[in-house]
Structures are given as C-alpha cells and as structure tokens.
Enzyme design. Structure first.
Site, mmCIF file in Angstrom:
data_model
loop_
_atom_site.group_PDB
_atom_site.id
_atom_site.type_symbol
_atom_site.label_atom_id
_atom_site.label_comp_id
_atom_site.label_asym_id
_atom_site.label_seq_id
_atom_site.Cartn_x
_atom_site.Cartn_y
_atom_site.Cartn_z
ATOM 1 N N GLY A 110 0.832 -1.209 0.000
ATOM 2 C CA GLY A 110 0.000 0.000 0.000
ATOM 3 C C GLY A 110 0.865 1.258 0.000
ATOM 4 N N HIS A 111 1.888 1.282 0.864
ATOM 5 C CA HIS A 111 2.784 2.443 0.903
ATOM 6 C C HIS A 111 3.520 2.586 -0.431
ATOM 7 C CE1 HIS A 111 2.811 1.364 5.334
ATOM 8 N NE2 HIS A 111 2.492 2.638 5.377
ATOM 9 N N GLN A 138 -8.490 10.860 7.744
ATOM 10 C CA GLN A 138 -7.209 11.574 7.829
ATOM 11 C C GLN A 138 -7.004 12.451 6.590
ATOM 12 O OE1 GLN A 138 -3.316 9.822 9.178
ATOM 13 N NE2 GLN A 138 -2.999 9.523 7.004
ATOM 14 N N VAL A 172 -4.955 -0.430 -1.106
ATOM 15 C CA VAL A 172 -4.448 -1.674 -1.703
ATOM 16 C C VAL A 172 -4.855 -2.804 -0.770
ATOM 17 C CG1 VAL A 172 -2.390 -2.937 -2.442
ATOM 18 C CG2 VAL A 172 -2.529 -0.467 -2.780
ATOM 19 N N ARG A 224 -0.473 -3.078 10.779
ATOM 20 C CA ARG A 224 -0.969 -3.827 11.948
ATOM 21 C C ARG A 224 -1.414 -5.249 11.593
ATOM 22 N NH1 ARG A 224 -2.898 1.636 13.540
ATOM 23 N NH2 ARG A 224 -1.793 2.166 15.444
HETATM 24 O O1 PAF Z 1 -1.061 7.552 7.756
HETATM 25 C C1 PAF Z 1 -0.019 7.493 8.451
HETATM 26 O O2 PAF Z 1 0.778 6.562 8.351
HETATM 27 C C2 PAF Z 1 0.280 8.605 9.454
HETATM 28 O O3 PAF Z 1 -0.892 9.060 10.064
HETATM 29 C C3 PAF Z 1 1.073 9.780 8.833
HETATM 30 C C4 PAF Z 1 0.274 10.482 7.756
HETATM 31 C C5 PAF Z 1 2.371 9.258 8.277
HETATM 32 C C6 PAF Z 1 1.387 10.813 9.915
HETATM 33 O O4 PAF Z 1 2.157 10.270 10.931
#
Ligand code: PAF
Length: 281
Positions: A36-37, A153, A176, A187
């Site tokens: 995903g990242h 967020q 993803v 997690r």
């Molecule tokens: O989504 C995240 O992983 C966190 O909330 C972020 C945006 C890196 C801020 O620490």
C-alpha cells in the site's frame, strides 16, 4: 537513494531541489512499509520529479493506551523497499528533533476530527495534523500522497491545507488490498493466518453494504444491521467500534445513502483495531 536524518539537511536539500526547478512529492509514512505504501510512492513518482518518503513513528498520534512501543519497525527493510519503489530520498527524523522538550505548538482541525476515529481517539488527529504540517514545512512538497484507507485523515488534511494555505496538491490513492480483500495495514502483521482470515469480516461487511446499495437499499440502519451480522458471523469475537455512513466530503452522518456516500468502520479483533471504508454511491 539519499538517507537524511537531520531536519536542517532535509530543508537544505529541499531548497536545492526547488532551486533546480524540480518538483517534490512527499509520501509521509510511519514505516513498516507494505505494498500500500509503495503504491503511494509510485503515484508520487508520476506526479513529481523527486520523491521524498518520510519514516517517522509519530508518538503524538498514539494515545498512552495505544501500541506506540509495539508498533512494528523495520528501518533497513523499509529503506530497501522505498528505493525499489523509486523514491530518491528517505527522510528519517529523530523524535527528539521533531518534538524537542519545549515543544508547544499544535495544529488542530476543529469539526472534522470530532467524529468517527476522533470519537474513539480524541488526540489522534491533532498528532497527525501537527506532524504533517511540520513535514510539509521541512520538505516543501508540491504534491503529497496519502492512502484512502485512512480516509478521514485525508479529509482532515485537505481541510488543513485549505485553512493554512499550504500550496500543495493532496492526492488520495486507492486502498491496496491483500488477495482476499483485507486492506493492507502495518498492523496486519499482528495476526496469525487464521486471524487474518477472520479479519476479512471488515471487507465482507463493506461488500455487503455495497451490494445492498446496488440493489436499491438506501436505509443506512438496515445496511448497518446486515453488516453487523456479517461481522459477527465471520468473527464472533470482533468488537465493532463504529459503522458510519457519511458524506464523502463533509463527513456529515447520513440516514439514507445518497450520491457520494462512504461507509467507514472500525473493528477490534484479537486486540488489534482495524479500520476500512468503501464508497457506496
Ligand atoms: O497515515 C499514516 O501513516 C500517518 O498518520 C502519517 C500520515 C504518516 C502521519 O504520521
């Protein structure tokens, strides 16, 4: 790929990139990177000349009762993965530099942080907006990419951008999912394979909601009832924190689905709290 740990050096490098007329894409992360990242980094790569990926497990967004100390970390592996996804710079600041002893300035978005995650985690978003504002000031990005899984967020950060006038394009990239549909999350590593199968209940519940809306159901309470049944049927020990139907942009709660309805949920399974969401209409 460059690894930068000092705030001053990061600021200098960001200025040098801008001076060359190159654009910067920022992907803020808390590390323990998964696919995903990496998809966020690839998206940033398409939007900007140079991509900075930050790794910072932000203590300010964890409540004292949450899993900050246990939060999974793998800096070496992360650096490799970030490089292979095409990011030119990894920024890994130290907590003591980000939050020195006399730190006392917080960024707070008022209304949007009071619902959903904000109800269960009252100090969470203040931590997120503060660190992201700080990362924006340090890296001066033209574009920043966040994931749809943490949808609230992203909405909160969009509001912060507008309110504080950050000249940054915020992109929300799709969630993803693992093969069965479980949304990727750092997690997930806490689960055994059997627990991971049970964790699919979030996805199954969201798919049920989507199918009901597709077949003409608009009553959110009826949809929620079915979703609860799917979750308890699939994972009897699951504890539902919330199932919410809200407008995609304002996060206002809805009784009936309408255009731009998003369903979000948070569920505790085997001591892990998972969130997920799906646009229903
Ligand atoms: O989504 C995240 O992983 C966190 O909330 C972020 C945006 C890196 C801020 O620490």
């Amino acid at each position: 790929m460059k690894i930068i740990r000092s705030i001053k050096q990061m600021q200098r490098v960001a200025r040098e990139i801008a001076a060359k007329g190159q654009t910067i894409g920022l992907v803020p992360t808390m590390g323990f990177l998964h696919e995903g990242h990496l998809s966020l980094i690839r998206k940033a790569k398409k939007e900007a000349d140079i991509v900075i990926t930050s790794i910072f497990v932000n203590p300010a967004q964890f409540a004292p009762t949450e899993d900050l100390d246990k939060y999974p970390r793998d800096e070496k592996g992360d650096i490799k993965r970030i490089g292979s996804a095409g990011s030119e710079i990894v920024f890994i600041p130290k907590a003591a530099d980000i939050y020195p002893d006399d730190f006392q300035t917080w960024v707070t978005v008022a209304d949007l942080t009071q619902t959903l995650e904000g109800e269960s985690r009252p100090t969470h978003f203040r931590g997120v907006t503060t660190i992201v504002a700080k990362l924006f000031n340090i890296t001066r990005p033209d574009v920043a990419v966040f994931g749809m899984k943490d949808y609230q967020q992203a909405v909160v950060l969009k509001q912060m951008l507008r309110d504080l006038g950050f000249p940054i394009k915020l992109i929300i990239a799709p969630t993803v999912r693992e093969k069965g549909g479980l949304a990727m999350s750092s997690r997930n590593k806490y689960f055994t394979p059997e627990q991971r199968r049970e964790a699919l209940c979030l996805y199954y519940a969201l798919r049920t909601a989507k199918a009901m809306v597709k077949s003409g159901e608009t009553n959110c309470r009826r949809i929620e009832k079915e979703m609860r049944a799917v979750i308890s049927g699939h994972c009897p020990t699951a504890k539902i924190d919330y199932i919410a139907f809200t407008d995609l942009n304002t996060l206002k709660p809805l009784e009936k689905t309408a255009q731009n309805t998003i369903c979000s949920l948070a569920v505790r399974l085997f001591k892990v709290r998972l969130i997920d969401n799906m646009k229903l209409s």
